[in-house]
Design an enzyme around this catalytic site. Structure first.
Site, PDB file in Angstrom:
ATOM      1  N   ALA A   1      -7.916  11.405  49.722  1.00  0.00           N
ATOM      2  CA  ALA A   1      -7.979  11.834  48.319  1.00  0.00           C
ATOM      3  C   ALA A   1      -7.187  10.871  47.449  1.00  0.00           C
ATOM      4  CB  ALA A   1      -7.430  13.257  48.166  1.00  0.00           C
ATOM      5  N   ASP A   2      -7.636  10.748  46.200  1.00  0.00           N
ATOM      6  CA  ASP A   2      -6.912   9.910  45.248  1.00  0.00           C
ATOM      7  C   ASP A   2      -7.089  10.492  43.848  1.00  0.00           C
ATOM      8  OD1 ASP A   2      -5.469   7.169  44.934  1.00  0.00           O
ATOM      9  OD2 ASP A   2      -6.911   7.229  43.290  1.00  0.00           O
TER      10      ASP A   2
END
Length: 226
Positions: free
Chosen positions: A106-107
């Site tokens: 995730a970012d």
């Protein structure tokens, strides 16, 4: 837990305690192996950027698992759920083969008038970010990616939310600029002591760092082999 991905075993490629807390909503056992890949990119479209970085993180951890012998296993002790029967037949009770895992990356970035704000470099950069965001309405994007550690099949998605931040005086900017150095935009939507921002449109989970609804949808797709 949905039957569509009841047998999934996840590895979260993030050290974020906030993402761990959100992922527990799905009631799926998971392990944590943080990814330390570079987050530098020339991509300027925030939707593409967060998906590319999430995929980069997930692939990095999945590739590291491929270096481990195929018969290696992880203990599920402490994860609080019994293994489904297909896993019991393959490995000792309470353990799952490393390559039976799916890696989740995730970012998150904050976007203000087309300027992409990631994690601050230092307190000075955090002060600059918060000064820009103070009194603004801005967007938060989180990209997520799943990579099957065995087949290397991958899927990516993103979520977007609109956030309103109150006007912050200089004294509070100086104080807050040292508090959230590990977060995009240098603030935490979930901060109870200093509630400086609120979500006005979109997912709250997305602003915290993991859009759970999107994760659930990708897991269903992966389980169907889409």
């Amino acid at each position: 837990m949905d039957e569509g991905f009841s047998a999934v075993r996840l590895i979260l490629a993030s050290a974020s305690p906030r993402r761990r807390q959100l992922l527990r909503k799905l009631k799926i056992p998971f392990r944590v192996i943080p990814s330390y890949v570079s987050e530098k990119s020339n991509i300027r479209d925030p939707k593409q950027l967060v998906q590319e970085l999430a995929l980069r993180k997930a692939k990095s951890v999945a590739n590291s698992l491929s270096l481990i012998r195929p018969s290696a296993t992880f203990s599920l002790k402490g994860e609080g759920r019994a293994l489904p029967s297909p896993f019991r037949e393959r490995v000792p009770a309470g353990r799952v083969r490393v390559r039976d895992y799916v890696v989740l990356g995730a970012d998150t970035v904050v976007v203000l008038r087309e300027e992409i704000l990631g994690k601050p470099r230092d307190a000075k950069d955090a002060f600059r970010m918060l000064s820009r965001l103070s009194g603004s309405t801005h967007h938060v994007y989180t990209g997520i990616a799943l990579v099957d550690a065995q087949s290397h099949q991958s899927l990516a998605s993103y979520a977007a939310s609109v956030v309103r931040m109150k006007k912050i005086d200089r004294a509070d900017l100086l104080r807050l600029s040292r508090r959230h150095m590990d977060k995009a935009g240098s603030y935490a939507i979930q901060e109870k002591r200093d509630p400086i921002a609120r979500v006005v449109k979109g997912s709250y989970d997305n602003v915290v760092g993991l859009p759970v609804k999107n994760v659930k949808a990708l897991l269903k797709k992966l389980s169907r082999g889409v």
